[in-house]
Design a protein around this motif. Structure first.
Motif, PDB file in Angstrom:
ATOM      1  N   LEU A  37       0.856  -1.190   0.000  1.00 19.10           N
ATOM      2  CA  LEU A  37       0.000   0.000   0.000  1.00 19.10           C
ATOM      3  C   LEU A  37       0.891   1.238   0.000  1.00 19.10           C
ATOM      4  O   LEU A  37       1.989   1.222   0.558  1.00 19.10           O
ATOM      5  N   TYR A  38       0.379   2.299  -0.600  1.00 20.52           N
ATOM      6  CA  TYR A  38       1.134   3.550  -0.681  1.00 20.52           C
ATOM      7  C   TYR A  38       0.466   4.591   0.215  1.00 20.52           C
ATOM      8  O   TYR A  38      -0.680   4.992  -0.040  1.00 20.52           O
ATOM      9  N   VAL A  39       1.154   5.011   1.271  1.00 23.52           N
ATOM     10  CA  VAL A  39       0.621   6.052   2.158  1.00 23.52           C
ATOM     11  C   VAL A  39       0.920   7.392   1.488  1.00 23.52           C
ATOM     12  O   VAL A  39       2.061   7.856   1.466  1.00 23.52           O
ATOM     13  N   GLY A  41       0.994  11.248   0.664  1.00 21.85           N
ATOM     14  CA  GLY A  41       0.994  12.562   1.318  1.00 21.85           C
ATOM     15  C   GLY A  41      -0.125  13.433   0.787  1.00 21.85           C
ATOM     16  O   GLY A  41      -0.778  14.167   1.541  1.00 21.85           O
ATOM     17  N   ALA A  42      -0.359  13.341  -0.531  1.00 18.32           N
ATOM     18  CA  ALA A  42      -1.436  14.142  -1.128  1.00 18.32           C
ATOM     19  C   ALA A  42      -2.773  13.742  -0.506  1.00 18.32           C
ATOM     20  O   ALA A  42      -3.578  14.606  -0.134  1.00 18.32           O
ATOM     21  N   SER A  43      -3.002  12.447  -0.367  1.00 23.44           N
ATOM     22  CA  SER A  43      -4.289  11.981   0.166  1.00 23.44           C
ATOM     23  C   SER A  43      -4.465  12.388   1.624  1.00 23.44           C
ATOM     24  O   SER A  43      -5.583  12.672   2.060  1.00 23.44           O
ATOM     25  N   PRO A  52      -4.676  21.302  -0.698  1.00 28.64           N
ATOM     26  CA  PRO A  52      -3.805  20.661  -1.682  1.00 28.64           C
ATOM     27  C   PRO A  52      -2.520  20.100  -1.078  1.00 28.64           C
ATOM     28  O   PRO A  52      -2.172  20.389   0.079  1.00 28.64           O
ATOM     29  N   ASP A  53      -1.829  19.346  -1.928  1.00 25.68           N
ATOM     30  CA  ASP A  53      -0.557  18.735  -1.563  1.00 25.68           C
ATOM     31  C   ASP A  53       0.550  19.764  -1.820  1.00 25.68           C
ATOM     32  O   ASP A  53       1.210  19.741  -2.857  1.00 25.68           O
ATOM     33  N   ILE A  54       0.730  20.693  -0.878  1.00 23.06           N
ATOM     34  CA  ILE A  54       1.713  21.771  -1.058  1.00 23.06           C
ATOM     35  C   ILE A  54       2.611  21.902   0.171  1.00 23.06           C
ATOM     36  O   ILE A  54       2.999  22.997   0.563  1.00 23.06           O
ATOM     37  N   PRO A 114       8.831  24.566   0.874  1.00 27.24           N
ATOM     38  CA  PRO A 114       7.799  23.526   0.892  1.00 27.24           C
ATOM     39  C   PRO A 114       7.541  22.947  -0.492  1.00 27.24           C
ATOM     40  O   PRO A 114       7.487  23.688  -1.474  1.00 27.24           O
ATOM     41  N   LYS A 115       7.393  21.618  -0.528  1.00 25.98           N
ATOM     42  CA  LYS A 115       7.178  20.930  -1.805  1.00 25.98           C
ATOM     43  C   LYS A 115       5.742  21.131  -2.293  1.00 25.98           C
ATOM     44  O   LYS A 115       4.897  21.664  -1.579  1.00 25.98           O
ATOM     45  N   ARG A 116       5.489  20.621  -3.489  1.00 23.22           N
ATOM     46  CA  ARG A 116       4.108  20.583  -3.966  1.00 23.22           C
ATOM     47  C   ARG A 116       3.898  19.324  -4.795  1.00 23.22           C
ATOM     48  O   ARG A 116       4.860  18.681  -5.205  1.00 23.22           O
ATOM     49  N   CYS A 117       2.641  18.986  -5.009  1.00 27.11           N
ATOM     50  CA  CYS A 117       2.307  17.815  -5.823  1.00 27.11           C
ATOM     51  C   CYS A 117       3.118  17.843  -7.113  1.00 27.11           C
ATOM     52  O   CYS A 117       3.242  18.897  -7.740  1.00 27.11           O
ATOM     53  N   GLY A 118       3.654  16.699  -7.509  1.00 30.52           N
ATOM     54  CA  GLY A 118       4.495  16.620  -8.690  1.00 30.52           C
ATOM     55  C   GLY A 118       3.779  16.985  -9.975  1.00 30.52           C
ATOM     56  O   GLY A 118       4.412  17.225 -10.997  1.00 30.52           O
ATOM     57  N   MET A 207       0.485   7.066 -11.257  1.00 26.19           N
ATOM     58  CA  MET A 207      -0.688   7.332 -12.085  1.00 26.19           C
ATOM     59  C   MET A 207      -1.652   8.271 -11.343  1.00 26.19           C
ATOM     60  O   MET A 207      -2.324   7.863 -10.381  1.00 26.19           O
ATOM     61  N   VAL A 208      -1.680   9.510 -11.777  1.00 29.05           N
ATOM     62  CA  VAL A 208      -2.547  10.531 -11.169  1.00 29.05           C
ATOM     63  C   VAL A 208      -3.647  10.868 -12.182  1.00 29.05           C
ATOM     64  O   VAL A 208      -3.343  11.427 -13.244  1.00 29.05           O
ATOM     65  N   GLU A 209      -4.870  10.519 -11.870  1.00 26.43           N
ATOM     66  CA  GLU A 209      -5.973  10.716 -12.810  1.00 26.43           C
ATOM     67  C   GLU A 209      -6.114  12.208 -13.118  1.00 26.43           C
ATOM     68  O   GLU A 209      -6.385  13.010 -12.230  1.00 26.43           O
TER      69      GLU A 209
HETATM   70  C1  MIC Z   1       2.572  10.720  -5.212  1.00 30.54           C
HETATM   71  C2  MIC Z   1       2.193  11.964  -4.490  1.00 30.54           C
HETATM   72  O1  MIC Z   1       3.371  12.563  -3.984  1.00 30.54           O
HETATM   73  C3  MIC Z   1       1.304  11.691  -3.282  1.00 30.54           C
HETATM   74  O2  MIC Z   1       1.359  12.516  -2.372  1.00 30.54           O
HETATM   75  O3  MIC Z   1       0.555  10.717  -3.277  1.00 30.54           O
HETATM   76  C4  MIC Z   1       1.450  12.986  -5.381  1.00 30.54           C
HETATM   77  C5  MIC Z   1       0.185  12.450  -5.958  1.00 30.54           C
HETATM   78  C6  MIC Z   1      -0.931  13.427  -6.150  1.00 30.54           C
HETATM   79  O4  MIC Z   1      -0.771  14.611  -5.888  1.00 30.54           O
HETATM   80  O5  MIC Z   1      -2.041  12.977  -6.521  1.00 30.54           O
HETATM   81  C7  MIC Z   1       2.384  13.517  -6.452  1.00 30.54           C
HETATM   82  O6  MIC Z   1       3.110  14.475  -6.171  1.00 30.54           O
HETATM   83  O7  MIC Z   1       2.407  12.973  -7.571  1.00 30.54           O
END
Ligand code: MIC
Length: 300
Positions: A37-39, A41-43, A52-54, A114-118, A207-209
């Motif tokens: 399973l993948y924990v 950070g974005a979720s 958001p994932d920032i 600070p990072k952000r979603c890729g 895979m990010v929809e």
């Molecule tokens: C993989 C990722 O780092 C995550 O936090 O799950 C994110 C995914 C997302 O934002 O949906 C990412 O940076 O790709």
């Protein structure tokens, strides 16, 4: 999974890991039969902060999330450790805490803090040499060599595709157990990641929809040579949609009747979360049971 993650990634068959962010999603994913399973950070940001994932989620909040998931399930956990939440020394503390909390692999990335979603625009990265230092620091801090370090580069969006491949080479030399080139922008780039990095270390796809990378199935990614694919945020996109429909229905109708065939009822949810088993387990420790068992063994 009977094999360690390291041994499993050495096999040709790809590992498919869904995103989870709490004990409920992790237990449902485990029950569905996923090997890891993948924990995400974005979720965690989406669900706990509604944001958001920032880079808003702290290291302690992720450690706490891992602890609660690990208390509930046994499946290997690949944990999104973002940038390690600071410099090489922060990275070491992150490694120690996440490993103790129950992580089997840490994914670390070369964004600046600070990072952000890729898959968002306007990212920035630290110098490759600094990331090499962070990978070495993480490796030095782990208690077990079985705890894997997945090195991610976000450089495609900042320095270009070739530079990202160069970084991946450097990160493999630094001791990364797996490489993750984030957000290839086309099927061609996705294919080039495996063509040009294969053999350095096992490779991971994300895979990010609706994100930057075209969505491929696990089988298609396996054929390209990837060893791991995550679908990190899909569960939140599905649940957020369901929650929006649910609240809309309840507000409109003043009841949940119209939603009933899309939800578990009381007993069904209890079955999913193991309520009967928990109640039985609790009973087995009640005083009368303990006394009865002691008397039975005295008589025997
Ligand atoms: C993989 C990722 O780092 C995550 O936090 O799950 C994110 C995914 C997302 O934002 O949906 C990412 O940076 O790709």
């Amino acid at each position: 999974m009977t094999l360690s993650l390291k041994a499993r990634f050495a096999q040709a068959e790809i590992v498919l890991a869904p995103g989870v962010y709490d004990a409920l999603t992790a237990s449902l994913a485990e029950a569905a039969g996923f090997e890891a399973l993948y924990v995400s950070g974005a979720s965690i940001a989406y669900t706990r902060l509604g944001r958001p994932d920032i880079g808003l989620v702290s290291m302690a909040e992720v450690a706490d999330t891992i602890t609660m998931i690990r208390d509930r399930i046994a499946t290997p956990l690949i944990v999104d450790a973002d940038t390690g939440y600071g410099n090489a020394l922060n990275m070491q503390r992150t490694m120690r805490l996440f490993e103790r909390a129950g992580a089997n692999a840490l994914q670390i990335e070369d964004q600046s803090f600070p990072k952000r979603c890729g898959h968002l625009a306007d990212k920035s990265v630290i110098p490759a040499a600094e990331m090499v230092g962070k990978i070495k620091a993480a490796a030095d801090a782990r208690a077990s060599q079985e705890t894997l370090i997945i090195a991610r580069t976000d450089a495609i969006a900042v320095e270009g595709f070739e530079a990202a491949l160069e970084r991946a080479h450097l990160y493999a030399q630094a001791g990364a157990d797996m490489l993750f080139v984030e957000a290839p922008g086309s099927a061609d780039e996705l294919g080039r990641v495996t063509a040009e990095l294969k053999g350095l270390a096992p490779l991971m796809a994300n895979m990010v929809e609706g994100g930057r990378t075209p969505i491929k199935s696990a089988k298609e990614l396996e054929a390209l040579g990837f060893s791991l694919v995550i679908f990190p945020g899909g569960i939140v996109r599905a649940l957020a949609r369901a929650a929006q429909d649910f609240y809309g229905t309840l507000k409109r109708d003043g009841s949940t009747d119209a939603f009933r065939n899309q939800m578990f009822d009381f007993d069904q949810l209890n079955a999913v979360i193991g309520t009967p088993q928990m109640i039985a387990a609790g009973r087995s420790y009640e005083a009368e049971q303990i006394i009865a068992a002691a008397e039975k063994s005295k008589r025997a």
